[in-house]
Design a protein around this motif. Sequence first.
Motif, PDB file in Angstrom:
ATOM      1  N   TRP A  17       0.886  -1.406   0.013  1.00  0.00           N
ATOM      2  CA  TRP A  17      -0.200  -0.014   0.100  1.00  0.00           C
ATOM      3  C   TRP A  17       0.761   1.202   0.064  1.00  0.00           C
ATOM      4  CZ3 TRP A  17      -5.487  -0.346   0.873  1.00  0.00           C
ATOM      5  CH2 TRP A  17      -5.991  -1.485   0.601  1.00  0.00           C
ATOM      6  N   ASP A  18       0.279   2.177  -0.631  1.00  0.00           N
ATOM      7  CA  ASP A  18       1.158   3.445  -0.615  1.00  0.00           C
ATOM      8  C   ASP A  18       0.069   4.589  -0.061  1.00  0.00           C
ATOM      9  OD1 ASP A  18       3.042   5.395  -1.276  1.00  0.00           O
ATOM     10  OD2 ASP A  18       2.547   5.858  -3.240  1.00  0.00           O
ATOM     11  N   ALA A  19       0.629   5.271   0.911  1.00  0.00           N
ATOM     12  CA  ALA A  19      -0.022   6.413   1.510  1.00  0.00           C
ATOM     13  C   ALA A  19       0.862   7.337   2.105  1.00  0.00           C
ATOM     14  CB  ALA A  19      -0.852   5.615   2.890  1.00  0.00           C
ATOM     15  N   PRO A  20       0.299   8.657   2.508  1.00  0.00           N
ATOM     16  CA  PRO A  20       1.184   9.687   2.961  1.00  0.00           C
ATOM     17  C   PRO A  20       1.951   9.271   4.379  1.00  0.00           C
ATOM     18  CG  PRO A  20      -0.987  10.174   3.136  1.00  0.00           C
ATOM     19  CD  PRO A  20      -1.062   8.947   2.411  1.00  0.00           C
ATOM     20  N   ASP A  21       1.161   8.475   5.272  1.00  0.00           N
ATOM     21  CA  ASP A  21       1.618   8.041   6.469  1.00  0.00           C
ATOM     22  C   ASP A  21       0.935   6.793   6.962  1.00  0.00           C
ATOM     23  OD1 ASP A  21      -0.922   8.597   7.469  1.00  0.00           O
ATOM     24  OD2 ASP A  21      -0.562  10.665   7.454  1.00  0.00           O
ATOM     25  N   ARG A  22       1.535   6.065   8.130  1.00  0.00           N
ATOM     26  CA  ARG A  22       1.142   4.778   8.698  1.00  0.00           C
ATOM     27  C   ARG A  22      -0.159   5.103   9.209  1.00  0.00           C
ATOM     28  NH1 ARG A  22       3.548   0.153  11.005  1.00  0.00           N
ATOM     29  NH2 ARG A  22       2.094  -0.774  12.407  1.00  0.00           N
ATOM     30  N   GLU A  26      -3.361   2.565   8.777  1.00  0.00           N
ATOM     31  CA  GLU A  26      -4.140   1.734   9.891  1.00  0.00           C
ATOM     32  C   GLU A  26      -5.645   2.033   9.835  1.00  0.00           C
ATOM     33  OE1 GLU A  26      -1.981   3.708  13.216  1.00  0.00           O
ATOM     34  OE2 GLU A  26      -0.266   2.140  13.149  1.00  0.00           O
ATOM     35  N   GLY A  27      -6.076   3.218   9.239  1.00  0.00           N
ATOM     36  CA  GLY A  27      -7.505   3.536   9.324  1.00  0.00           C
ATOM     37  C   GLY A  27      -8.285   2.656   8.362  1.00  0.00           C
ATOM     38  N   VAL A  28      -7.567   2.479   7.176  1.00  0.00           N
ATOM     39  CA  VAL A  28      -8.075   1.450   6.119  1.00  0.00           C
ATOM     40  C   VAL A  28      -8.169  -0.208   6.841  1.00  0.00           C
ATOM     41  CG1 VAL A  28      -7.775   0.255   3.999  1.00  0.00           C
ATOM     42  CG2 VAL A  28      -7.236   2.678   4.295  1.00  0.00           C
ATOM     43  N   PHE A  29      -7.198  -0.489   7.440  1.00  0.00           N
ATOM     44  CA  PHE A  29      -7.060  -1.773   8.217  1.00  0.00           C
ATOM     45  C   PHE A  29      -7.980  -1.893   9.012  1.00  0.00           C
ATOM     46  CE2 PHE A  29      -3.255  -4.458   7.035  1.00  0.00           C
ATOM     47  CZ  PHE A  29      -2.951  -3.883   5.936  1.00  0.00           C
ATOM     48  N   LYS A  31     -10.859  -0.145   9.539  1.00  0.00           N
ATOM     49  CA  LYS A  31     -12.572  -0.176   8.895  1.00  0.00           C
ATOM     50  C   LYS A  31     -12.732  -1.314   8.096  1.00  0.00           C
ATOM     51  CE  LYS A  31     -14.921   2.785   5.575  1.00  0.00           C
ATOM     52  NZ  LYS A  31     -14.838   3.707   4.685  1.00  0.00           N
ATOM     53  N   ALA A  32     -11.363  -2.313   7.736  1.00  0.00           N
ATOM     54  CA  ALA A  32     -11.700  -3.484   7.085  1.00  0.00           C
ATOM     55  C   ALA A  32     -11.746  -4.645   8.070  1.00  0.00           C
ATOM     56  CB  ALA A  32     -10.580  -3.830   6.007  1.00  0.00           C
ATOM     57  N   GLY A  33     -11.524  -4.200   9.407  1.00  0.00           N
ATOM     58  CA  GLY A  33     -11.520  -5.338  10.332  1.00  0.00           C
ATOM     59  C   GLY A  33     -10.393  -6.154  10.328  1.00  0.00           C
ATOM     60  N   VAL A  34      -9.262  -5.688   9.944  1.00  0.00           N
ATOM     61  CA  VAL A  34      -7.825  -6.364   9.895  1.00  0.00           C
ATOM     62  C   VAL A  34      -6.997  -5.937  11.058  1.00  0.00           C
ATOM     63  CG1 VAL A  34      -5.907  -6.833   8.591  1.00  0.00           C
ATOM     64  CG2 VAL A  34      -8.026  -6.499   7.382  1.00  0.00           C
ATOM     65  N   ASN A  35      -6.350  -6.730  11.737  1.00  0.00           N
ATOM     66  CA  ASN A  35      -5.549  -6.412  13.000  1.00  0.00           C
ATOM     67  C   ASN A  35      -4.255  -5.679  12.217  1.00  0.00           C
ATOM     68  OD1 ASN A  35      -3.805  -6.320  14.969  1.00  0.00           O
ATOM     69  ND2 ASN A  35      -3.971  -8.370  15.312  1.00  0.00           N
ATOM     70  N   ILE A  36      -4.259  -4.357  13.140  1.00  0.00           N
ATOM     71  CA  ILE A  36      -3.060  -3.497  12.460  1.00  0.00           C
ATOM     72  C   ILE A  36      -1.772  -3.936  12.749  1.00  0.00           C
ATOM     73  CG2 ILE A  36      -4.673  -1.375  12.203  1.00  0.00           C
ATOM     74  CD1 ILE A  36      -3.351  -0.464  14.921  1.00  0.00           C
ATOM     75  N   GLU A  37      -1.715  -4.852  13.884  1.00  0.00           N
ATOM     76  CA  GLU A  37      -0.351  -5.577  14.237  1.00  0.00           C
ATOM     77  C   GLU A  37       0.200  -6.269  13.044  1.00  0.00           C
ATOM     78  OE1 GLU A  37       1.176  -4.609  16.898  1.00  0.00           O
ATOM     79  OE2 GLU A  37      -0.589  -3.319  17.477  1.00  0.00           O
ATOM     80  N   SER A  38      -0.625  -6.709  11.898  1.00  0.00           N
ATOM     81  CA  SER A  38      -0.107  -7.285  10.920  1.00  0.00           C
ATOM     82  C   SER A  38       0.814  -6.674   9.871  1.00  0.00           C
ATOM     83  CB  SER A  38      -1.325  -8.351  10.137  1.00  0.00           C
ATOM     84  OG  SER A  38      -2.069  -7.078   9.557  1.00  0.00           O
TER      85      SER A  38
END
Length: 47
Positions: A17-22, A26-29, A31-38
């Motif tokens: 993924w390419d984004a301006p910052d972490r 994290e917000g996308v993850f 919202k999708a219900g994915v553990n941000i620790e991954s």
Amino acid sequence: MGQAYINESKAQALCCWDAPDRTTIEGVFTKAGVNIESIEEVVEYAS
């Protein structure tokens, strides 16, 4: 998401993924219900 890869030895799919910052990723993850620790930071080298 820009690219997806498979680590066959770990049977793991990896998405780049390419984004301006972490925080944005994290917000996308979240919202999708994915553990941000991954989330793992990587460096991409292009030829």
